[in-house]
Design a protein around this motif. Sequence first.
Motif, PDB file in Angstrom:
ATOM      1  N   ARG A   1       0.659  -1.274  -0.168  1.00  0.00           N
ATOM      2  CA  ARG A   1      -0.037   0.094   0.154  1.00  0.00           C
ATOM      3  C   ARG A   1       1.130   1.184   0.011  1.00  0.00           C
ATOM      4  O   ARG A   1       1.635   1.398   0.912  1.00  0.00           O
ATOM      5  CB  ARG A   1      -0.897  -0.139   1.241  1.00  0.00           C
ATOM      6  N   MET A   2       0.541   2.173  -1.002  1.00  0.00           N
ATOM      7  CA  MET A   2       1.471   3.216  -1.182  1.00  0.00           C
ATOM      8  C   MET A   2       1.405   4.303   0.150  1.00  0.00           C
ATOM      9  O   MET A   2       0.499   4.332   0.632  1.00  0.00           O
ATOM     10  CB  MET A   2       0.958   4.231  -2.360  1.00  0.00           C
ATOM     11  N   ARG A   3       2.644   4.466   0.743  1.00  0.00           N
ATOM     12  CA  ARG A   3       2.731   5.197   1.900  1.00  0.00           C
ATOM     13  C   ARG A   3       2.669   6.765   1.734  1.00  0.00           C
ATOM     14  O   ARG A   3       3.509   7.272   1.443  1.00  0.00           O
ATOM     15  CB  ARG A   3       3.969   4.677   2.800  1.00  0.00           C
ATOM     16  N   THR A   4       1.392   7.181   1.865  1.00  0.00           N
ATOM     17  CA  THR A   4       1.139   8.697   1.973  1.00  0.00           C
ATOM     18  C   THR A   4       1.116   9.169   3.225  1.00  0.00           C
ATOM     19  O   THR A   4       1.136   8.572   4.360  1.00  0.00           O
ATOM     20  CB  THR A   4      -0.104   8.974   1.307  1.00  0.00           C
ATOM     21  N   ARG A   5       0.976  10.615   3.369  1.00  0.00           N
ATOM     22  CA  ARG A   5       0.941  11.146   4.752  1.00  0.00           C
ATOM     23  C   ARG A   5      -0.284  10.945   5.490  1.00  0.00           C
ATOM     24  O   ARG A   5      -0.378  10.768   6.584  1.00  0.00           O
ATOM     25  CB  ARG A   5       0.883  12.888   4.483  1.00  0.00           C
ATOM     26  N   ASP A   6      -1.404  10.326   4.822  1.00  0.00           N
ATOM     27  CA  ASP A   6      -2.680  10.236   5.690  1.00  0.00           C
ATOM     28  C   ASP A   6      -2.997   8.908   5.634  1.00  0.00           C
ATOM     29  O   ASP A   6      -3.673   8.167   6.910  1.00  0.00           O
ATOM     30  CB  ASP A   6      -3.854  10.835   4.960  1.00  0.00           C
ATOM     31  N   ASP A   7      -2.222   8.062   5.048  1.00  0.00           N
ATOM     32  CA  ASP A   7      -2.660   6.491   4.763  1.00  0.00           C
ATOM     33  C   ASP A   7      -2.583   5.624   5.830  1.00  0.00           C
ATOM     34  O   ASP A   7      -3.390   4.915   6.392  1.00  0.00           O
ATOM     35  CB  ASP A   7      -1.978   5.706   3.619  1.00  0.00           C
ATOM     36  N   MET A   8      -1.415   5.892   6.836  1.00  0.00           N
ATOM     37  CA  MET A   8      -0.998   4.856   7.554  1.00  0.00           C
ATOM     38  C   MET A   8      -1.295   5.337   9.208  1.00  0.00           C
ATOM     39  O   MET A   8      -1.310   4.878  10.138  1.00  0.00           O
ATOM     40  CB  MET A   8       0.479   4.614   7.732  1.00  0.00           C
ATOM     41  N   SER A   9      -1.699   6.776   9.049  1.00  0.00           N
ATOM     42  CA  SER A   9      -2.165   7.299  10.511  1.00  0.00           C
ATOM     43  C   SER A   9      -3.515   6.652  11.079  1.00  0.00           C
ATOM     44  O   SER A   9      -4.515   6.967  10.414  1.00  0.00           O
ATOM     45  CB  SER A   9      -2.451   8.675  10.190  1.00  0.00           C
TER      46      SER A   9
END
Length: 618
Positions: free
Chosen positions: A120-128
């Motif tokens: 899964r692409m790690r963006t600023r919002d994705d993993m929070s």
Amino acid sequence: MSNWQLHSKDLWRLTRPSRLSLQQFFFAVSLIAGGLACSPSDKVAGESHRANSATAKLELIASKTGNCDIQMTSVAALLGVNFQDIPVNPTRYEAAAIVGAGCAIYDLDNDGIPEILLLRMRTRDDMSGSKQPGIGLFRQTTDGQFIDATRKSGLDTCLGGAGVAIADCNNDGWPDLLITSPYDVSLWLNNGAGKFNDVTQTAGIDHAGWAISASWFDYDRDGWLDLFVTNYLENTNLPCTSLSGGKQDFCSPLLFEPTTDRLYRNTSGDSKTIAGAEADVRFVDVTVESGISTASSAGMGSLAVDFTNDGWPDVYVASDQRPNRLWINQQNGRFLEQAVHFGCDADFQGRMQASMGLAFGSVESPEYESIIVSHLSGEFHAVYSPIPNGFVERSRETGIGTLTRPYTGFGVALADLDCNGSNELLTVNGRVARPNSIPQNDAEFWAPYREPIQLQQRSNGVYQPIDFDAEVSLHLARGLSIGDLDSDGDVDALISTIGEPAIILRNDSVRAGHWIGIRATDANLGKRTCPGAVLLIKTTNGIIRSTLQPCQSYASTHQDLVHVGLGLVQNVEWIDVLWPHADNRTERFEPAEEVGLMRVDKVHVLVRGQGRLIKTDR
């Protein structure tokens, strides 16, 4: 439409027994006519574990010249692989979200059958606050099904990423993982007991920048695999609007500053006398002293092979709307950028293109390998074919340019899907901006970005499109990895997507000939495979050249196996292996029937030192 073409809706009505009868009829006709025979018997042996595939949705289906059809069947759900990369808050239009992530097919546990890895692409919002791991590892069971082994493997703590590069970097016999992301890279060592440990800090890898693709290769030929990482752009999230309509969308990469790629030397062997004696691994950043820092790029794809045939691996970088880079190994720890000199920096008119994915293999002749670079819609795949002291761009002459121009290509691969001796070209596509006439729709946000998967075959000297059912092949696809997932002797495909489930395309094509699979390994280096090994396969039809480099496509890793279609050739006379090691050793492996060496329709493991030495200087 050709008399031999079958659309998927027509084939769908055929049961497997009736389809085989039709193929047997074609086979008999072709024998009488003296044409290309397409025996169905090769596929029958593999049908037992596929009995339930009649309910699977067909992804691609088309006929082959000579009465042979190419069929790719979408089977991810059927095999138990359920993985989706769905970015959080897509309306923020963070650039990383549309770039997407890669994937891999690789035997990670050394049981002889490959696993599947998705990101899964790690963006600023994705993993929070997300409860889902940023990575998905699916292990294959003996019945051909896949089970999610992410948490058991220890990878559930991985926050996600953009790309994956797999190789055994500490020579202990177990493949390790390098995960790239827009913020850093992480190195995960395989402990051989089903677990991966994050050793990024102890390994000395302190990476800054938006990393996408990576390549494992032994640039100094000391027996330890080094690491090249492409850095994309300065990672700034800019809100963008279209000049034509004022609608918000993802930014053009030209609004971001390019960066510098990175090279890490594997120093694990500097203080070790026995390869693999310890499980630790050490790297040193040599970007500056190697010369890699002397030219910037917007690197998306990387390919590390010997382009100059001097026995030393070089690196090619697909650079988005900037000049592509070709780093020539100077054999002293330094690299010199020479893409312009070699004729592979831009298209045939000297224009920069939106270079994304890379494929390396036979395009026009089995005797040499070409570079294929995927591009943005309105451009076309570049085809750089080797000539003395460089390359010539042949997208127009091969027919590939016209066919690929309508779509935005990312993952790309060359593979002989029906074993007729000629590679097909598979490209996965997906837009990076919505068409001007389509406004933002939160409910179906990703739908306007989807495009068809493309498959092309070579016929009468040029590549032709293979028909597919467009209704079931529209995807926002990014990564592409190829390998023989079901161990039936042909190449399957894994495709990563954005906003929808990942795709597995099982190869159900009718074979037009024989094949041979080859792994080039070194028993003195933990029995690992040797990226960069060049194979020269001698048959009655001549020489087939193929290079083993799993790190290709877009941010992805292929199975570490060279799969070569042989057509009607039934015997391989010998295989020369040009090993990527310090002694420039070339060994010849010849038939030895008592051990089954060189038999067709079989995978062979060639071990360095077990062949007949024919030269040490090339």
